[in-house]
Design an enzyme around this catalytic site. Structure first.
Site, mmCIF file in Angstrom:
data_model
loop_
_atom_site.group_PDB
_atom_site.id
_atom_site.type_symbol
_atom_site.label_atom_id
_atom_site.label_comp_id
_atom_site.label_asym_id
_atom_site.label_seq_id
_atom_site.Cartn_x
_atom_site.Cartn_y
_atom_site.Cartn_z
ATOM 1 N N ASP A 98 43.068 79.417 69.722
ATOM 2 C CA ASP A 98 44.355 79.155 70.362
ATOM 3 C C ASP A 98 45.439 79.829 69.532
ATOM 4 O O ASP A 98 45.458 79.698 68.309
ATOM 5 C CB ASP A 98 44.602 77.636 70.416
ATOM 6 C CG ASP A 98 45.163 77.200 71.753
ATOM 7 O OD1 ASP A 98 46.248 77.688 72.110
ATOM 8 O OD2 ASP A 98 44.513 76.385 72.435
ATOM 9 N N ASP A 206 49.060 80.416 74.051
ATOM 10 C CA ASP A 206 49.818 79.275 74.551
ATOM 11 C C ASP A 206 51.187 79.722 75.085
ATOM 12 O O ASP A 206 51.928 80.425 74.392
ATOM 13 C CB ASP A 206 50.009 78.309 73.373
ATOM 14 C CG ASP A 206 50.511 76.948 73.798
ATOM 15 O OD1 ASP A 206 49.749 76.233 74.471
ATOM 16 O OD2 ASP A 206 51.646 76.588 73.447
ATOM 17 N N GLU A 269 48.180 81.994 78.742
ATOM 18 C CA GLU A 269 48.552 80.774 79.461
ATOM 19 C C GLU A 269 49.991 80.934 79.929
ATOM 20 O O GLU A 269 50.895 81.143 79.111
ATOM 21 C CB GLU A 269 48.439 79.544 78.557
ATOM 22 C CG GLU A 269 48.558 78.247 79.365
ATOM 23 C CD GLU A 269 49.315 77.122 78.682
ATOM 24 O OE1 GLU A 269 49.125 75.965 79.078
ATOM 25 O OE2 GLU A 269 50.103 77.382 77.754
ATOM 26 N N HIS A 341 43.027 70.302 78.586
ATOM 27 C CA HIS A 341 43.534 69.188 77.774
ATOM 28 C C HIS A 341 44.915 68.706 78.222
ATOM 29 O O HIS A 341 45.424 67.737 77.671
ATOM 30 C CB HIS A 341 43.566 69.615 76.303
ATOM 31 C CG HIS A 341 44.551 70.731 76.070
ATOM 32 N ND1 HIS A 341 44.388 71.988 76.592
ATOM 33 C CD2 HIS A 341 45.725 70.751 75.413
ATOM 34 C CE1 HIS A 341 45.416 72.742 76.247
ATOM 35 N NE2 HIS A 341 46.240 72.024 75.536
ATOM 36 N N ASP A 342 45.525 69.402 79.167
ATOM 37 C CA ASP A 342 46.856 69.001 79.667
ATOM 38 C C ASP A 342 46.796 68.369 81.056
ATOM 39 O O ASP A 342 47.834 67.968 81.588
ATOM 40 C CB ASP A 342 47.775 70.228 79.775
ATOM 41 C CG ASP A 342 48.081 70.859 78.433
ATOM 42 O OD1 ASP A 342 48.072 70.139 77.411
ATOM 43 O OD2 ASP A 342 48.336 72.080 78.410
HETATM 44 O O1 TEU Z 1 51.018 73.750 77.609
HETATM 45 C C1 TEU Z 1 51.957 74.396 78.406
HETATM 46 C C2 TEU Z 1 52.612 73.663 79.528
HETATM 47 O O2 TEU Z 1 53.649 74.113 79.963
HETATM 48 C C3 TEU Z 1 52.134 72.433 80.168
HETATM 49 O O3 TEU Z 1 50.838 72.396 80.508
HETATM 50 C C4 TEU Z 1 52.617 71.241 79.398
HETATM 51 O O4 TEU Z 1 51.819 70.999 78.290
HETATM 52 C C5 TEU Z 1 52.680 69.977 80.179
HETATM 53 O O5 TEU Z 1 51.401 69.529 80.460
HETATM 54 C C6 TEU Z 1 53.494 70.050 81.403
HETATM 55 O O6 TEU Z 1 53.468 68.844 82.055
HETATM 56 C C7 TEU Z 1 50.701 74.301 76.373
HETATM 57 C C8 TEU Z 1 49.569 73.530 75.736
HETATM 58 O O7 TEU Z 1 48.424 73.685 76.525
HETATM 59 C C9 TEU Z 1 49.999 72.110 75.560
HETATM 60 O O8 TEU Z 1 48.960 71.286 75.088
HETATM 61 C C10 TEU Z 1 51.156 72.093 74.600
HETATM 62 O O9 TEU Z 1 51.672 70.798 74.502
HETATM 63 C C11 TEU Z 1 52.263 73.035 75.053
HETATM 64 O O10 TEU Z 1 51.798 74.301 75.497
HETATM 65 C C12 TEU Z 1 53.193 73.306 73.900
HETATM 66 O O11 TEU Z 1 52.507 74.037 72.929
#
Ligand code: TEU
Length: 570
Positions: A98, A206, A269, A341-342
């Site tokens: 990552d 990310d 991403e 994971h989100d």
């Molecule tokens: O996530 C990016 C993002 O914009 C979304 O998925 C956000 O985390 C949230 O779920 C919106 O509701 C990335 C990572 O995958 C996430 O885990 C981090 O928290 C975020 O970036 C910040 O680094």
């Protein structure tokens, strides 16, 4: 042009905190990943994407990094990371790390130096701005722009010591790096080269489409349109795919990957990315990234905010997936995912996690996704049908996004029960409960107390129970992954959507060199007669299905991959 290796590859995401604990502290670690590699080999995946393991205060579970070139003692050591690289390579797998470079932790030495004084040599490595004209620093409305943070509240944090605000699109402990500054970019590229020299095979980047901000020549940043019912605004036009984004990614490619021996994978991403932009990002001749992670389909079941969920309409999902398939058909490449994971667990969100349909809907959703064109990502636990967690109260949540949201919602007087109901459905913590390896009290995840509770359903839903069961979700994933490896139609075939307006049946074909696969999925609890709907499906040879003895009726959540070639020859 020859197809890239990742067209027939499947990636597996490990969120280390919740994967496997090896030292009994209740938090997963690299030792745990090393212990569980047989599980990945058994599944047959090609790439492991490892969520952050770098030193971090863990404000956002490692997406707040305080040292890009180390391993947090919570997760292990650099030697273990080297061991992981070697072990994966020995098994024919690749490791994708990552890369979180839109922001650092507020405890990163770069930021500590930057905030030390207005004249610090690193002041300009982050986005520092004075209070809005006519306002005193710290006063309501004094923020330099009206943008709302992804994690609630304004994106600006006031630093009284130096009298300026710094920008954080995410939590206040995640200050945004200023990519306008060439020193920042050089430092990031040097760090990336250092990881590649160590043997890693690429990066999942990310929120990489947020690194370029729309900034006026005099340094001014623009307010965004007001958000309904809020004093804040939507700043996304100023930071999603900003003016220099393609330039930065091309530069990164040149500085990090060009001329380097080996096969690498770069995944961007990109929340809010459009198909048109995705084509540009992933057009191989432009040399930016190999594929995007886009968010359109995971935005269809809520309105405005993820905390306002609405039922998913199947035709919207079809329209979205269909547009992306068509839009990237000739140029570009997409990732395919339900879970990460989100996101809440797909079987609970898009499937049906009631006992009657959980196994069938999990395997149906898997079939639907894996038969699209793109590179599928399996998120840990998805392959055993893990479901959302039965959160009882607000105290059960750990995720900074959920915790901040609850706080902000209470301040504006929302109904706590309604807020909790939405969090139960949408919270990222649903994805973060420990992987359910077996039926023992901590599911084989830890000998200690897990940092987030194990789902009580693990006594029934666990990897050990499924490993040798040919009808399990796990066995089905194994077959889907093997099918992509073996069958070029799955990897590369043209896509055509059928029945775009049907609410219960998701159907499409994939064709390549005279071969055609027909994919038919019943995404409902209702049985459906195929003879009228898709007569070509009746009696066609089954390549892969999720229920035994297929007949003319498609049963609830039944999925079939059918071979149409023999039929046209006959
Ligand atoms: O996530 C990016 C993002 O914009 C979304 O998925 C956000 O985390 C949230 O779920 C919106 O509701 C990335 C990572 O995958 C996430 O885990 C981090 O928290 C975020 O970036 C910040 O680094």
């Amino acid at each position: 042009m020859e197809a890239p290796w990742w067209a027939s590859a499947v990636a597996y995401q490990v969120y280390p905190r919740s994967f496997q604990d090896s030292d009994g502290d209740g938090i997963g670690d690299l030792g745990g990943v090393l212990q569980r590699l047989d599980h990945l080999t058994d599944l047959g995946v090609d790439v492991l994407w490892l969520s952050p393991v770098y030193p971090s205060p863990q404000a956002d579970n490692g997406y707040d990094i305080s040292d890009y070139q180390g391993i947090d003692p919570l997760f292990g050591t650099l030697e273990q990371l080297d061991e992981l690289i070697a072990a994966l390579h020995a098994r024919g797998m690749r490791l994708v790390m990552d890369l979180v470079v839109n922001h650092t932790s507020d405890e990163h030495p770069w930021f500590e130096e930057s905030r030390a004084s207005r004249t610090s040599p690193k002041r300009d490595w982050y986005w520092w701005r004075p209070p809005r004209g006519g306002f005193a620093g710290g006063d309501p409305g004094a923020e330099p722009t009206n943008w709302q943070s992804f994690f609630s509240g304004p994106v600006w944090e006031y630093d009284a010591a130096t009298g300026e605000y710094y920008l954080h699109l995410f939590d206040r402990r995640q200050p945004d790096l200023n990519w306008e500054n060439p020193e920042v970019r050089e430092a990031v590229y040097a760090m990336m080269r250092w990881w590649l020299d160590r043997g890693v095979d690429g990066f999942r980047m990310d929120v990489i489409n947020m690194i370029s901000k729309d900034v006026a020549e005099d340094g001014h940043l623009h307010d965004g349109p007001p958000l309904p019912g809020s004093s804040l605004g939507d700043g996304s036009a100023s930071y999603l795919c900003g003016p220099r984004i393609h330039e930065f990614l091309q530069e990164m490619h040149r500085e990090v990957f060009a001329g380097r021996d080996g096969t690498f994978l770069t995944v961007g991403e990109m929340p809010g990315v459009t198909i048109e932009q995705a084509r540009l990002f992933t057009d191989p001749v432009r040399a930016e990234v190999d594929m995007v992670f886009q968010f359109e389909h995971v935005g269809l079941d809520h309105q405005g905010s993820k905390w306002r969920p609405v039922p998913l309409r199947m035709r919207d999902l079809k329209a979205s997936f269909g547009r992306w398939q068509t839009g990237l058909a000739d140029v570009g490449w997409n990732s395919l995912y339900w879970d990460n994971h989100d996101q809440p667990r797909a079987v609970s969100r898009f499937g049906d996690d009631s006992p009657e349909f959980r196994r069938d809907s999990a395997t149906c959703l898997a079939t639907l996704l894996h038969l699209h064109r793109g590179t599928p990502y399996v998120y840990q636990g998805q392959e055993i049908g893990m479901a959302n967690f039965p959160f009882a109260s607000v105290d059960d949540f750990r995720d900074v996004e959920s915790v901040n949201h609850f706080g902000a919602a209470m301040v504006v007087g929302e109904d706590p029960a309604a807020v909790l109901a939405a969090m139960r459905r949408m919270s990222r913590d649903n994805a973060r409960t420990p992987v359910q390896w077996d039926a023992s009290p901590s599911a084989g995840f830890t000998t200690g107390t897990p940092w987030l509770p194990v789902n009580p359903d693990h006594v029934e839903w666990n990897a050990a129970a499924q490993r040798d069961d040919p009808s399990s979700v796990l066995a089905h994933y194994r077959r889907l992954i093997a099918l992509r490896h073996e069958n070029p139609v799955v990897a590369l075939g043209d896509f055509a959507m059928l029945l775009p307006d049907h609410d219960d049946v998701y159907a499409f074909t994939r064709s390549l060199d005279g071969e055609t696969l027909l994919v038919v999925c019943n995404v409902s609890r209702r049985s459906c007669d195929l003879s009228d709907l898709l007569p070509q499906a009746v009696g066609a040879p089954l390549v892969l299905g999720n229920l035994p003895d297929p007949g003319p009726t498609l049963r609830p959540w039944e999925a079939r991959v059918l071979d149409l070639r023999d039929r046209s020859v006959a």
